[in-house]
Design a protein around this motif. Structure first.
Motif, PDB file in Angstrom:
ATOM      1  N   LEU A  60      -9.280  25.612   8.015  1.00 52.86           N
ATOM      2  CA  LEU A  60      -8.464  24.502   8.862  1.00 52.86           C
ATOM      3  C   LEU A  60      -6.858  24.894   8.589  1.00 52.86           C
ATOM      4  O   LEU A  60      -6.468  23.821   9.210  1.00 52.86           O
ATOM      5  CB  LEU A  60      -8.518  23.838   7.569  1.00 52.86           C
ATOM      6  CG  LEU A  60     -10.174  22.645   7.695  1.00 52.86           C
ATOM      7  CD1 LEU A  60     -10.862  22.130   6.280  1.00 52.86           C
ATOM      8  CD2 LEU A  60     -10.181  22.568   9.261  1.00 52.86           C
TER       9      LEU A  60
ATOM     10  N   ASN B 210     -10.818  17.311  11.717  1.00 50.74           N
ATOM     11  CA  ASN B 210     -10.900  18.656  11.045  1.00 50.74           C
ATOM     12  C   ASN B 210     -12.166  18.346  11.183  1.00 50.74           C
ATOM     13  O   ASN B 210     -12.284  18.482   9.290  1.00 50.74           O
ATOM     14  CB  ASN B 210      -9.934  19.797  10.924  1.00 50.74           C
ATOM     15  CG  ASN B 210      -8.615  19.166  12.138  1.00 50.74           C
ATOM     16  OD1 ASN B 210      -9.219  19.557  13.023  1.00 50.74           O
ATOM     17  ND2 ASN B 210      -7.193  19.139  11.640  1.00 50.74           N
TER      18      ASN B 210
ATOM     19  N   GLU C 298      -4.612  19.981   0.083  1.00 45.35           N
ATOM     20  CA  GLU C 298      -4.773  18.603   1.173  1.00 45.35           C
ATOM     21  C   GLU C 298      -6.020  18.696   2.065  1.00 45.35           C
ATOM     22  O   GLU C 298      -6.243  17.830   3.230  1.00 45.35           O
ATOM     23  CB  GLU C 298      -3.865  19.173   2.924  1.00 45.35           C
ATOM     24  CG  GLU C 298      -2.261  19.571   2.187  1.00 45.35           C
ATOM     25  CD  GLU C 298      -1.777  20.628   2.874  1.00 45.35           C
ATOM     26  OE1 GLU C 298      -0.983  19.969   4.410  1.00 45.35           O
ATOM     27  OE2 GLU C 298      -1.673  21.614   3.200  1.00 45.35           O
ATOM     28  N   CYS C 299      -7.012  19.268   1.558  1.00 46.31           N
ATOM     29  CA  CYS C 299      -8.836  19.492   2.324  1.00 46.31           C
ATOM     30  C   CYS C 299      -9.238  18.059   1.688  1.00 46.31           C
ATOM     31  O   CYS C 299      -9.245  17.741  -0.245  1.00 46.31           O
ATOM     32  CB  CYS C 299      -9.182  20.584   2.011  1.00 46.31           C
ATOM     33  SG  CYS C 299      -8.333  21.530   3.255  1.00 46.31           S
ATOM     34  N   HIS C 300     -10.526  17.481   1.919  1.00 47.90           N
ATOM     35  CA  HIS C 300     -11.651  16.772   1.052  1.00 47.90           C
ATOM     36  C   HIS C 300     -13.010  17.839   1.824  1.00 47.90           C
ATOM     37  O   HIS C 300     -13.878  17.453   2.464  1.00 47.90           O
ATOM     38  CB  HIS C 300     -11.599  15.618   1.969  1.00 47.90           C
ATOM     39  CG  HIS C 300     -12.828  14.681   1.345  1.00 47.90           C
ATOM     40  ND1 HIS C 300     -11.952  13.673   0.453  1.00 47.90           N
ATOM     41  CD2 HIS C 300     -13.839  14.330   1.488  1.00 47.90           C
ATOM     42  CE1 HIS C 300     -13.401  13.134   0.037  1.00 47.90           C
ATOM     43  NE2 HIS C 300     -13.956  13.603   0.786  1.00 47.90           N
TER      44      HIS C 300
ATOM     45  N   ILE D 286      -5.923  23.904   0.123  1.00 49.08           N
ATOM     46  CA  ILE D 286      -7.273  23.216  -0.759  1.00 49.08           C
ATOM     47  C   ILE D 286      -6.736  21.590  -1.291  1.00 49.08           C
ATOM     48  O   ILE D 286      -7.715  20.948  -1.141  1.00 49.08           O
ATOM     49  CB  ILE D 286      -7.489  24.463  -1.768  1.00 49.08           C
ATOM     50  CG1 ILE D 286      -9.353  23.643  -1.828  1.00 49.08           C
ATOM     51  CG2 ILE D 286      -6.160  24.111  -2.795  1.00 49.08           C
ATOM     52  CD1 ILE D 286     -10.570  23.160  -0.633  1.00 49.08           C
TER      53      ILE D 286
ATOM     54  N   ILE E  70     -14.353  20.021   3.989  1.00 47.31           N
ATOM     55  CA  ILE E  70     -14.542  20.874   4.268  1.00 47.31           C
ATOM     56  C   ILE E  70     -16.676  20.257   3.462  1.00 47.31           C
ATOM     57  O   ILE E  70     -16.339  19.715   2.343  1.00 47.31           O
ATOM     58  CB  ILE E  70     -15.054  22.692   3.298  1.00 47.31           C
ATOM     59  CG1 ILE E  70     -13.491  22.595   3.886  1.00 47.31           C
ATOM     60  CG2 ILE E  70     -15.269  23.229   2.773  1.00 47.31           C
ATOM     61  CD1 ILE E  70     -12.045  22.740   2.170  1.00 47.31           C
TER      62      ILE E  70
ATOM     63  N   ASN F 272      -9.636  17.178   7.374  1.00 44.94           N
ATOM     64  CA  ASN F 272      -9.739  18.153   6.689  1.00 44.94           C
ATOM     65  C   ASN F 272     -11.226  18.143   5.896  1.00 44.94           C
ATOM     66  O   ASN F 272     -10.777  18.923   4.461  1.00 44.94           O
ATOM     67  CB  ASN F 272      -8.138  18.600   6.202  1.00 44.94           C
ATOM     68  CG  ASN F 272      -7.338  18.524   7.474  1.00 44.94           C
ATOM     69  OD1 ASN F 272      -6.768  18.633   8.269  1.00 44.94           O
ATOM     70  ND2 ASN F 272      -5.944  17.250   7.193  1.00 44.94           N
TER      71      ASN F 272
ATOM     72  N   LYS G  20      -4.997  25.016   6.570  1.00 46.44           N
ATOM     73  CA  LYS G  20      -4.373  23.579   5.338  1.00 46.44           C
ATOM     74  C   LYS G  20      -5.296  24.298   3.185  1.00 46.44           C
ATOM     75  O   LYS G  20      -5.567  25.178   3.467  1.00 46.44           O
ATOM     76  CB  LYS G  20      -5.827  22.437   5.357  1.00 46.44           C
ATOM     77  CG  LYS G  20      -5.519  21.847   6.855  1.00 46.44           C
ATOM     78  CD  LYS G  20      -3.850  21.267   6.829  1.00 46.44           C
ATOM     79  CE  LYS G  20      -4.019  19.940   8.151  1.00 46.44           C
ATOM     80  NZ  LYS G  20      -2.545  19.564   8.273  1.00 46.44           N
TER      81      LYS G  20
ATOM     82  N   ALA H 246     -10.497  26.558   3.993  1.00 47.72           N
ATOM     83  CA  ALA H 246      -9.433  25.652   3.425  1.00 47.72           C
ATOM     84  C   ALA H 246      -8.507  26.573   4.518  1.00 47.72           C
ATOM     85  O   ALA H 246      -7.498  25.758   5.970  1.00 47.72           O
ATOM     86  CB  ALA H 246      -8.960  25.269   2.795  1.00 47.72           C
TER      87      ALA H 246
END
Length: 321
Positions: free
Chosen positions: A186, A298, A192-194, A190, A267, A265, A188, A183
């Motif tokens: 990126l 991303n 905000e991440c998928h 976490i 992962i 975003n 970002k 994260a």
């Protein structure tokens, strides 16, 4: 000083370009892991055809990965085993010898059991390189062990069996830490991440027989989500081969579906892999990630555990029973 043995089982992997075909033949011939439902003789015939065709395709990819044509998995596993022997001794005050036993390439089970027979120790710990239990991996290994164990004359030792170890707190924390590091890459938070968890697929017929693997993968994901504070996630499967139905959704299907969704975003977390190998370095990095990277989204893959100190410490914790 007291001495323990870790007898650790797996499928193995090719040690050179020349050994890719025999490794694949041994794999696809084994009806315990992939049953084509065509009878033993015909399965071996099909296995030979698949192995010949796939080995030609895979040879350049194995060479590309930088291990002189060997599987990165077996090279890294042996680094893990060596580091584990030293760490375990420092942590417990007991010597540890790791004996590797593979189903489809050297060292085979008979070679490993012969080594065990000739190793003086106080305790033997039996487990596999697979965190989650599956009929196709863990059970296949233990079935093979059961057929050969007494014949090899190894029953004189105190033994401990660890059928799965995905719930170990240190192991799960090591994965969670790497997701959080991804994260950061990126730029970002976490939240905000998928996170897209990628598990090695298994034939659907085994799930219908009651294979606990999909449920254990789900439970493993739940543990990691809580540790890392993950709020957006999916699970998909990769590495389908052969003419049978496998678990879905596939990674390709899932990533393709993201093109039209407001998901960014991303992962990728290989949840059933403990080290880099062809499924991460080639399949994920070179074939799957570009599906979305080329659209401007991303996307990164979590760094693999490999022979990192925190993973070695986790393994030491797992086997110190």
């Amino acid at each position: 000083m007291k001495k323990d043995v870790l007898f650790i089982m797996g499928m193995g992997g090719p040690e050179s370009v020349e050994s890719i075909e025999p490794f694949l033949y041994n794999l696809f011939s084994d009806r315990d892991i992939i049953d084509f439902h065509v009878g033993n003789c015909l399965q071996k015939f099909i296995a030979g055809k698949i192995a010949k065709k796939r080995s030609k395709k895979l040879a350049p990819e194995y060479l590309k990965m930088g291990y002189n044509g060997a599987s990165p998995q077996i090279i890294i596993h042996r680094k893990i085993f060596k580091a584990l022997e030293e760490h375990y001794k420092n942590k417990t005050g007991r010597e540890l010898t790791v004996i590797e036993a593979n189903c489809y390439y050297h060292p085979f089970f008979d070679e490993a059991l012969n080594k065990l027979k000739n190793t003086e120790c106080d305790k033997v710990i039996f487990t596999t390189v697979y965190p989650q239990y599956s009929l196709t991996t863990v059970e296949a290994c233990f079935n093979r062990l059961a057929k050969m164990y007494n014949i090899a004359g190894c029953h004189k030792y105190q033994s401990v069996v660890i059928p799965y170890w995905y719930e170990n707190e240190k192991y799960c924390q090591a994965i969670a830490d790497r997701i959080l590091n991804a994260a950061k890459k990126l730029n970002k938070d976490i939240k905000e991440c998928h996170v897209l968890y990628s598990a090695h697929s298994v034939p659907l017929s085994y799930v219908e027989k009651g294979d606990p693997y999909p449920e254990q993968v789900k439970k493993h994901i739940d543990i990691i989500n809580k540790l890392a504070g993950i709020v957006s996630f999916d699970k998909a499967y990769q590495s389908k081969v052969g003419p049978v139905k496998w678990l879905k959704p596939t990674m390709i299907e899932t990533l393709e579906s993201y093109k039209e969704k407001n998901i960014d975003n991303i992962i990728i977390v290989p949840i059933s892999f403990i080290s880099d190998h062809i499924e991460t370095l080639i399949e994920v990095d070179e074939q799957l990630i570009p599906i979305l990277k080329n659209t401007g989204k991303n996307i990164v893959r979590m760094e693999s555990l490999n022979n990192s100190p925190d993973f070695i410490d986790a393994l030491s914790d797992i086997i110190n029973i």
